[in-house]
Design an enzyme around this catalytic site. Structure first.
Site: not given
Length: 363
Positions: A204-206
């Site tokens: 997860l990075h957005r």
């Protein structure tokens, strides 16, 4: 013909590696490789160059981190100086990061032709920084190398001439297929007693998913709750790490790790029961490897991973995770197929096109 190839971030490195190899095999092209320094630490940059056998960049602009505007401005100033000192016939940009847009703008303002590898992809979500980068880059690009016929249609609808569009496939898949037999088992594999299809791989990075603590916590909690006691392997992106440290999401099955190298990460992908992600590139890799994938987004710029591949777009409501994982554990996940021209030969096709265009490019 002289080429200038730009790379700035982790996804770019994966995409340029096979292009450079194809250039060398042609024996007819000269190139300079420019690393903007958008991703700069060893885990996000250096290890990728080493593992993917990418030559040392001719120039590293060392722009570092910063806000969108700061980073873009630094890249533009430094890249302009690069082009003033080293003449080139065409600038090749890849993907959709800040470096892509910034260097395309600089080149066009200096009357240098621009080729965009992965041109035409669209999420139609202007809240995504990458979507702005795509639209701006494609609005000034001369030659488009596309990954799908959907991308071709996006470009034609926006007014691009068909003669400027070249459907060649996906350079990320060139890299994946070249290195699939060289994936590296991470050192923690045996310590955690991991086995094929025994764990969930999570990334997860957005900003929309990780910047709001409540949403990030709910995502992770729902995955843990519905994982049926599978281990959840979570290489934590630097931007996510700063936020997750303040959340109480500890669980014996949640294994948080530092970012992994390309060969280690794809070893985990290849052997996962499922990948849960908000990354576009990972959905392409899971599609080719035949690994089930859940994307925690409301849209995707890579629809072929859903319509043809193993990816399911389930939105950003954490409650949707249960239904998707139930489908997986009940053995009802779709099989998927590989999109057209994702065959490992994309970079060769790109170089073949450039050689045919040499007279036009060098006018």
């Amino acid at each position: 013909m002289k080429l200038t190839i730009v790379a700035g971030a982790r996804p770019n490195f994966i995409k340029i590696a096979p292009i450079i190899k194809a250039i060398k095999l042609s024996n007819r092209l000269d190139y300079r490789l420019i690393h903007t320094g958008q991703h700069y630490d060893d885990k996000m940059s250096k290890i990728f160059f080493e593992q993917l056998e990418i030559p040392t960049p001719d120039c590293n602009l060392k722009v570092g981190s910063g806000s969108q505007a700061e980073q873009t401005a630094k890249i533009m100033i430094s890249f302009e100086n690069e082009l003033l000192n080293y003449k080139t016939d065409i600038v090749i940009v890849v993907g959709d990061v800040n470096s892509t847009m910034a260097c395309a703008i600089v080149a066009k303002k200096m009357n240098i032709k621009v080729a965009h590898v992965e041109g035409g992809i669209r999420s139609n979500d202007s809240t995504m920084p990458e979507e702005i980068n795509r639209i701006v880059t494609d609005s000034i690009t001369d030659y488009f190398f596309t990954t799908s016929k959907t991308a071709n249609r996006n470009l034609i609808v926006s007014g691009v001439k068909k003669s400027s569009i070249f459907f060649v496939g996906n350079t990320m898949i060139d890299t994946l297929l070249e290195f699939k037999d060289k994936f590296i088992k991470p050192i923690f594999w045996d310590d955690l007693k991991l086995k094929k299809q025994s764990y969930i791989l999570l990334t997860l990075h957005r900003p929309a998913n990780v910047d709001e603590e409540y949403k990030l916590k709910n995502f992770i909690s729902e995955i843990i709750k519905n994982s049926r006691n599978c281990k959840i392997i979570f290489p934590v992106h630097p931007r996510t790490k700063k936020i997750i440290e303040s959340l109480d999401v500890n669980d014996s099955n949640l294994v948080q790790l530092e970012p992994l190298s390309y060969l280690e990460f794809n070893y985990l992908t290849k052997n996962a029961k499922i990948v849960i992600t908000d990354s576009g590139g990972i959905t392409e890799e899971t599609t080719v490897m035949g690994i089930p994938c859940i994307t925690l987004r409301d849209n995707t710029e890579r629809p072929e991973t859903v319509t043809l591949g193993t990816n399911e777009l389930i939105g950003t409501n954490p409650k949707s995770i249960k239904q998707a994982l139930d489908k997986l554990f009940n053995n009802k996940w779709k099989k998927g197929s590989i999109p057209e021209l994702w065959d490992g030969l994309t970079s060769k096709r790109i170089i073949d096109v450039l050689l045919k265009l040499e007279k036009d490019i060098c006018l």
